[in-house]
Scaffold this motif. Structure first.
Motif, PDB file in Angstrom:
ATOM      1  N   MET A   1      18.626 -10.029 -59.803  1.00  0.00           N
ATOM      2  CA  MET A   1      17.624 -11.075 -59.936  1.00  0.00           C
ATOM      3  C   MET A   1      17.127 -11.464 -58.550  1.00  0.00           C
ATOM      4  SD  MET A   1      18.166 -14.600 -61.900  1.00  0.00           S
ATOM      5  CE  MET A   1      16.913 -15.813 -61.902  1.00  0.00           C
ATOM      6  N   LYS A   2      15.818 -11.567 -58.393  1.00  0.00           N
ATOM      7  CA  LYS A   2      15.238 -11.899 -57.104  1.00  0.00           C
ATOM      8  C   LYS A   2      15.121 -13.404 -56.925  1.00  0.00           C
ATOM      9  CE  LYS A   2      12.521  -7.779 -56.307  1.00  0.00           C
ATOM     10  NZ  LYS A   2      11.231  -7.269 -55.903  1.00  0.00           N
ATOM     11  N   SER A   3      15.199 -13.842 -55.691  1.00  0.00           N
ATOM     12  CA  SER A   3      15.004 -15.258 -55.373  1.00  0.00           C
ATOM     13  C   SER A   3      13.515 -15.537 -55.265  1.00  0.00           C
ATOM     14  CB  SER A   3      15.673 -15.605 -54.055  1.00  0.00           C
ATOM     15  OG  SER A   3      17.055 -15.397 -54.146  1.00  0.00           O
ATOM     16  N   TYR A   4      13.136 -16.738 -55.670  1.00  0.00           N
ATOM     17  CA  TYR A   4      11.735 -17.133 -55.579  1.00  0.00           C
ATOM     18  C   TYR A   4      11.527 -17.938 -54.307  1.00  0.00           C
ATOM     19  CZ  TYR A   4       7.305 -19.403 -56.508  1.00  0.00           C
ATOM     20  OH  TYR A   4       6.014 -19.857 -56.411  1.00  0.00           O
ATOM     21  N   VAL A   5      10.500 -17.606 -53.556  1.00  0.00           N
ATOM     22  CA  VAL A   5      10.133 -18.344 -52.353  1.00  0.00           C
ATOM     23  C   VAL A   5       8.684 -18.790 -52.519  1.00  0.00           C
ATOM     24  CG1 VAL A   5       9.850 -18.248 -49.864  1.00  0.00           C
ATOM     25  CG2 VAL A   5      11.718 -17.009 -50.936  1.00  0.00           C
ATOM     26  N   ALA A   6       8.474 -20.080 -52.459  1.00  0.00           N
ATOM     27  CA  ALA A   6       7.123 -20.619 -52.623  1.00  0.00           C
ATOM     28  C   ALA A   6       6.253 -20.240 -51.431  1.00  0.00           C
ATOM     29  CB  ALA A   6       7.183 -22.129 -52.762  1.00  0.00           C
ATOM     30  N   ARG A   7       4.999 -19.958 -51.720  1.00  0.00           N
ATOM     31  CA  ARG A   7       4.025 -19.678 -50.672  1.00  0.00           C
ATOM     32  C   ARG A   7       3.042 -20.846 -50.614  1.00  0.00           C
ATOM     33  NH1 ARG A   7       2.119 -14.051 -52.839  1.00  0.00           N
ATOM     34  NH2 ARG A   7       2.473 -15.213 -54.732  1.00  0.00           N
ATOM     35  N   PRO A   8       2.413 -21.061 -49.478  1.00  0.00           N
ATOM     36  CA  PRO A   8       1.491 -22.203 -49.359  1.00  0.00           C
ATOM     37  C   PRO A   8       0.393 -22.227 -50.408  1.00  0.00           C
ATOM     38  CG  PRO A   8       1.971 -21.318 -47.205  1.00  0.00           C
ATOM     39  CD  PRO A   8       2.614 -20.384 -48.196  1.00  0.00           C
ATOM     40  N   LYS A   9      -0.069 -21.083 -50.870  1.00  0.00           N
ATOM     41  CA  LYS A   9      -1.138 -21.075 -51.870  1.00  0.00           C
ATOM     42  C   LYS A   9      -0.631 -21.458 -53.259  1.00  0.00           C
ATOM     43  CE  LYS A   9      -0.914 -16.229 -53.210  1.00  0.00           C
ATOM     44  NZ  LYS A   9      -1.649 -15.006 -53.423  1.00  0.00           N
TER      45      LYS A   9
ATOM     46  N   LYS B   1      10.348 -30.180 -58.358  1.00  0.00           N
ATOM     47  CA  LYS B   1       9.507 -29.076 -58.822  1.00  0.00           C
ATOM     48  C   LYS B   1      10.328 -27.799 -58.991  1.00  0.00           C
ATOM     49  CE  LYS B   1       5.306 -30.610 -56.504  1.00  0.00           C
ATOM     50  NZ  LYS B   1       4.245 -30.202 -55.574  1.00  0.00           N
ATOM     51  N   PRO B   2       9.961 -26.962 -59.944  1.00  0.00           N
ATOM     52  CA  PRO B   2      10.685 -25.695 -60.102  1.00  0.00           C
ATOM     53  C   PRO B   2      10.429 -24.712 -58.962  1.00  0.00           C
ATOM     54  CG  PRO B   2       8.917 -25.856 -61.703  1.00  0.00           C
ATOM     55  CD  PRO B   2       8.993 -27.175 -61.006  1.00  0.00           C
ATOM     56  N   ILE B   3       9.374 -24.914 -58.174  1.00  0.00           N
ATOM     57  CA  ILE B   3       9.083 -23.991 -57.072  1.00  0.00           C
ATOM     58  C   ILE B   3       9.698 -24.449 -55.761  1.00  0.00           C
ATOM     59  CG2 ILE B   3       6.913 -23.266 -58.122  1.00  0.00           C
ATOM     60  CD1 ILE B   3       5.521 -24.950 -55.889  1.00  0.00           C
ATOM     61  N   TYR B   4      10.628 -25.424 -55.795  1.00  0.00           N
ATOM     62  CA  TYR B   4      11.226 -25.973 -54.583  1.00  0.00           C
ATOM     63  C   TYR B   4      11.841 -24.866 -53.732  1.00  0.00           C
ATOM     64  CZ  TYR B   4      14.563 -28.248 -51.521  1.00  0.00           C
ATOM     65  OH  TYR B   4      15.284 -28.646 -50.431  1.00  0.00           O
ATOM     66  N   THR B   5      11.471 -24.867 -52.467  1.00  0.00           N
ATOM     67  CA  THR B   5      12.039 -23.967 -51.469  1.00  0.00           C
ATOM     68  C   THR B   5      12.417 -24.813 -50.264  1.00  0.00           C
ATOM     69  OG1 THR B   5      10.537 -22.234 -52.227  1.00  0.00           O
ATOM     70  CG2 THR B   5      11.605 -21.891 -50.113  1.00  0.00           C
ATOM     71  N   PRO B   6      13.667 -24.754 -49.804  1.00  0.00           N
ATOM     72  CA  PRO B   6      14.103 -25.645 -48.725  1.00  0.00           C
ATOM     73  C   PRO B   6      13.329 -25.487 -47.418  1.00  0.00           C
ATOM     74  CG  PRO B   6      15.986 -24.602 -49.769  1.00  0.00           C
ATOM     75  CD  PRO B   6      14.762 -23.953 -50.328  1.00  0.00           C
ATOM     76  N   THR B   7      12.801 -24.306 -47.144  1.00  0.00           N
ATOM     77  CA  THR B   7      12.130 -24.073 -45.875  1.00  0.00           C
ATOM     78  C   THR B   7      10.620 -24.304 -45.918  1.00  0.00           C
ATOM     79  OG1 THR B   7      11.934 -21.727 -46.411  1.00  0.00           O
ATOM     80  CG2 THR B   7      13.855 -22.419 -45.142  1.00  0.00           C
ATOM     81  N   ILE B   8      10.096 -24.675 -47.080  1.00  0.00           N
ATOM     82  CA  ILE B   8       8.664 -24.906 -47.248  1.00  0.00           C
ATOM     83  C   ILE B   8       8.456 -26.331 -47.738  1.00  0.00           C
ATOM     84  CG2 ILE B   8       6.565 -24.136 -48.430  1.00  0.00           C
ATOM     85  CD1 ILE B   8       7.639 -21.944 -46.735  1.00  0.00           C
ATOM     86  N   ASP B   9       7.404 -26.980 -47.254  1.00  0.00           N
ATOM     87  CA  ASP B   9       7.073 -28.330 -47.708  1.00  0.00           C
ATOM     88  C   ASP B   9       6.331 -28.223 -49.033  1.00  0.00           C
ATOM     89  OD1 ASP B   9       6.459 -30.959 -48.015  1.00  0.00           O
ATOM     90  OD2 ASP B   9       5.085 -31.086 -46.325  1.00  0.00           O
ATOM     91  N   THR B  10       7.058 -28.402 -50.132  1.00  0.00           N
ATOM     92  CA  THR B  10       6.463 -28.305 -51.464  1.00  0.00           C
ATOM     93  C   THR B  10       6.262 -29.672 -52.102  1.00  0.00           C
ATOM     94  OG1 THR B  10       8.647 -28.060 -52.468  1.00  0.00           O
ATOM     95  CG2 THR B  10       7.467 -26.037 -51.908  1.00  0.00           C
ATOM     96  N   GLY B  11       6.461 -30.742 -51.348  1.00  0.00           N
ATOM     97  CA  GLY B  11       6.450 -32.093 -51.892  1.00  0.00           C
ATOM     98  C   GLY B  11       5.072 -32.657 -52.163  1.00  0.00           C
TER      99      GLY B  11
END
Length: 142
Positions: free
Chosen positions: A1-9, A41-51
């Motif tokens: 299973m792959k990890s999901y990493v949110a992208r800015p877009k 959010k389900p797309i939370y990524t610790p290294t990206i500002d998804t807030g």
């Protein structure tokens, strides 16, 4: 299973309004910090500002439990020798009620460039009016 990493877009930011009337300072701050970080959010990524953006109104009606109102202090240093200053929270809430919430939330965010970017999405107002009606914020209850 792959990890999901949110992208800015992929990030969609919302605006939330939180009414601080009769809310306990620490519990309010944790909820605000969670929204600013994007951990809800389900797309939370610790290294990206998804807030999201958060507007806190009625900061002057915040509550502190126990004896914190008389005993808890906001301590800072001017940078000069002997420049330590302390302000009790009862005086801080009378003069700058926004500052109490901002300090509590800032301490719960990461102390990095990413945390500073998250902190910039916070708006705190002492009264019940704000100037962000154009963003059509949603009322957030917790």
């Amino acid at each position: 299973m792959k990890s999901y990493v949110a992208r800015p877009k992929d990030i969609e930011r919302k605006w939330y309004v939180i009414d601080a009337t009769d809310k306990v300072l620490g519990r309010l701050a944790t909820e605000v910090a969670t929204l600013l970080r994007g951990k809800h959010k389900p797309i939370y990524t610790p290294t990206i500002d998804t807030g999201d953006y958060v507007i806190v109104i009625n900061a002057d009606k915040i509550r502190l439990t126990g004896n914190k109102l008389q005993q808890k202090e906001y301590v800072y240093h001017t940078g000069y020798p002997g420049g330590r200053r302390a302000i009790r929270y009862d005086k801080l809430l009378q003069s700058k009620p926004e500052k109490a919430i901002e300090l509590a939330v800032k301490g719960m965010l990461p102390h990095t460039k990413l945390g500073r970017a998250m902190y910039r999405k916070l708006r705190v107002y002492a009264g019940d009016t704000h100037q962000h009606e154009a963003q059509m914020p949603e009322v957030h209850e917790f």
